[in-house]
Design an enzyme around this catalytic site. Structure first.
Site, mmCIF file in Angstrom:
data_model
loop_
_atom_site.group_PDB
_atom_site.id
_atom_site.type_symbol
_atom_site.label_atom_id
_atom_site.label_comp_id
_atom_site.label_asym_id
_atom_site.label_seq_id
_atom_site.Cartn_x
_atom_site.Cartn_y
_atom_site.Cartn_z
ATOM 1 N N LYS A 107 65.001 36.555 61.381
ATOM 2 C CA LYS A 107 66.279 35.904 61.682
ATOM 3 C C LYS A 107 67.441 36.887 61.789
ATOM 4 C CE LYS A 107 65.560 31.155 60.397
ATOM 5 N NZ LYS A 107 64.185 31.091 59.823
ATOM 6 N N GLU A 129 74.907 27.159 60.710
ATOM 7 C CA GLU A 129 74.217 26.106 59.974
ATOM 8 C C GLU A 129 73.023 26.743 59.271
ATOM 9 O OE1 GLU A 129 73.320 26.915 62.996
ATOM 10 O OE2 GLU A 129 71.143 26.989 62.746
ATOM 11 N N SER A 395 56.344 36.359 60.632
ATOM 12 C CA SER A 395 57.791 36.189 60.814
ATOM 13 C C SER A 395 58.621 36.504 59.578
ATOM 14 C CB SER A 395 58.082 34.770 61.296
ATOM 15 O OG SER A 395 57.523 33.812 60.417
HETATM 16 C C1 LIG Z 1 63.269 30.201 60.023
HETATM 17 C C2 LIG Z 1 61.907 30.751 59.984
HETATM 18 C C3 LIG Z 1 60.912 30.377 60.923
HETATM 19 C C4 LIG Z 1 61.124 29.314 61.952
HETATM 20 O O1 LIG Z 1 62.131 29.547 62.881
HETATM 21 P P1 LIG Z 1 61.863 29.944 64.380
HETATM 22 O O2 LIG Z 1 63.194 29.848 65.029
HETATM 23 O O3 LIG Z 1 60.859 28.984 64.951
HETATM 24 O O4 LIG Z 1 61.326 31.325 64.380
HETATM 25 C C5 LIG Z 1 59.677 30.999 60.869
HETATM 26 N N1 LIG Z 1 59.391 31.926 59.930
HETATM 27 C C6 LIG Z 1 60.313 32.307 59.002
HETATM 28 C C7 LIG Z 1 59.926 33.325 57.999
HETATM 29 C C8 LIG Z 1 61.583 31.733 59.003
HETATM 30 O O5 LIG Z 1 62.477 32.118 58.073
#
Ligand SMILES: *Cc1c(COP(=O)(O)O)cnc(C)c1O
Length: 415
Positions: A107, A129, A395
């Protein structure tokens, strides 16, 4: 596939997408996307669109963005060969380590990029948000870094569930405003941020947290997150001499996934698979698997696939991972789904937790529960593709999930 999607010319949409024709002049990815907002927001969106066109690909902006990614975020993030998971699952598994990025997830790429843009277009303050708090923390950090005041809208329910992140945002200098309207979670927080933006569109910049919302946000966020796939593509070639056979990422609003996928979309030989939150199962309200179970509609300023009932009411959603618990999905994913380029599959809460445990025990990496959905998807793919190579976008890290893991996995083991 819905009747709507099957009425579309998939090969043509894919060709146009690869040719860079989307978003078009109406901010659409084929039939999806656009700008469904109150009239009062149009000037602010046009100003933003103008700013994106003028700055995003300008040399000095890209130099500043790249410098922040390198010296503050910690990019390029590593590509890790997961040797023991590969042995266990039967395919060669590579992990793109967004968990190693500053604040613990992908993010931050988007947050610092948009905060830099906000400064360029003369914004004096940022509103954002947040649902679970991850995007709020990333925004608060980026704003602190650039000296911009930051207000984060967060549902009152989420503030209670995610208290440590509320504290983190406050320590980073942000003001956290509880949202007590609507469902008092992410959906209401987005509504409230849009309202704050409308009331002061010149001095305020709305820093959205995923590849969703009205044009130009889905495009802007994709461009900022595309660094994930660009790096990973080069790292795979360096590590293995070839492209992976498949690329996989989890899909909430769709930002880490579109960022991971974008560089691979023209590589016809590479399978691309998005993993949605299958929750407790296929029942109404039991999941957040928008592309698996949704129908087209409008949410948060954009026409995309959506979990809604027969009357067009947005459905309640469920996922063990707060970051995937959203009834919509970015419009470019709806396009890639309709075009047949990306396959979207659901992974349940229990399956994701199994994969989290496997990755933690086999690789010494505690992944976020969101990312663990993609990991389970990879294990399923591996079972049908022995010996082949898969790239998984990890992610984020799982430290933030300890309260959930304590009450699920660890409790089940009596630990
Ligand atoms: C917020 C988040 C997501 C989901 O958000 P996307 O916009 O779909 O990437 C996925 N993995 C993690 C670790 C997150 O913090």
């Amino acid at each position: 596939m819905t009747a709507f999607a099957s009425g579309l010319d998939g090969p043509r949409l894919l060709a146009d997408s690869i040719a860079g024709k989307f978003p078009d002049s109406h901010g659409r990815f084929g039939p999806f996307g656009g700008r469904y907002v109150p009239e009062t927001l149009i000037p602010a969106l046009e100003r933003l669109e103008h700013g994106v066109r003028e700055h995003l690909h300008a040399r000095d902006f890209q130099a500043a963005f790249t410098r922040e990614l390198k010296t503050w975020v910690g990019r390029p993030t590593a590509l890790t060969f997961a040797g023991r998971l590969s042995e266990r699952w039967g395919a060669k598994v590579y992990l793109k380590r967004e968990d190693l990025a500053h604040t613990g997830a992908h993010k931050i790429n988007n947050a610092i990029g948009q905060a830099l843009l906000a400064k360029r277009i003369g914004a004096k303050r940022i509103v954002a948000e947040t649902g679970a708090g991850q995007h709020g923390v990333a925004s608060a950090a980026a704003c602190a870094r650039l000296g911009l005041p930051c207000t984060v809208y967060m549902g009152a329910v989420d503030m209670e569930r995610q208290a440590p992140n509320v504290g983190r945002m406050r320590l980073l200098g942000a003001e956290v405003v509880p949202v007590t309207t609507g469902d008092r979670t992410l959906r209401a927080a987005i509504d409230e941020s849009l309202r704050a933006w409308v009331s002061d569109p010149l001095d305020t910049y709305y820093l959205i947290g995923s590849a969703v919302g009205p044009h130009p946000y889905p495009y802007l966020v994709r461009e900022l997150q595309a660094v994930i796939g660009r790096e990973a593509r080069a790292q795979m070639i360096e590590a293995t001499g070839a492209l992976p056979d498949a690329v996989m990422a989890c899909v909430g609003g769709g930002s880490n996934s579109i960022g991971a996928f974008h560089a691979f979309v023209p590589d016809a030989a590479v399978e691309i698979i998005g993993i949605e939150a299958g929750g407790r199962g296929a029942g109404l309200g039991d999941n957040s698997a928008t592309l698996s179970f949704g129908r087209p509609g409008v949410l948060h300023g954009s026409f995309s696939m959506l979990l809604q009932d027969e009357d067009g009411q947005i459905q309640e959603t469920h996922s063990v991972s707060a970051g995937l618990d959203y009834p919509g999905v970015g419009p470019e994913h709806s396009l890639l789904h309709a075009a047949g380029r990306v396959e979207y599959q659901a992974v349940t809460d229990a399956e994701a937790l199994d994969a989290l445990k496997a990755c933690s025990e086999s690789e010494g990496i505690l992944p976020a529960i969101e990312s663990s959905h993609a990991l389970f998807g990879a294990s399923r793919w591996a079972a049908a593709n022995k010996g082949r190579t898969i790239l998984v976008c990890l992610s984020g890290r799982g430290d933030k999930d300890m309260p959930t893991l304590q009450s699920t996995l660890l409790a089940a083991e009596g630990k």
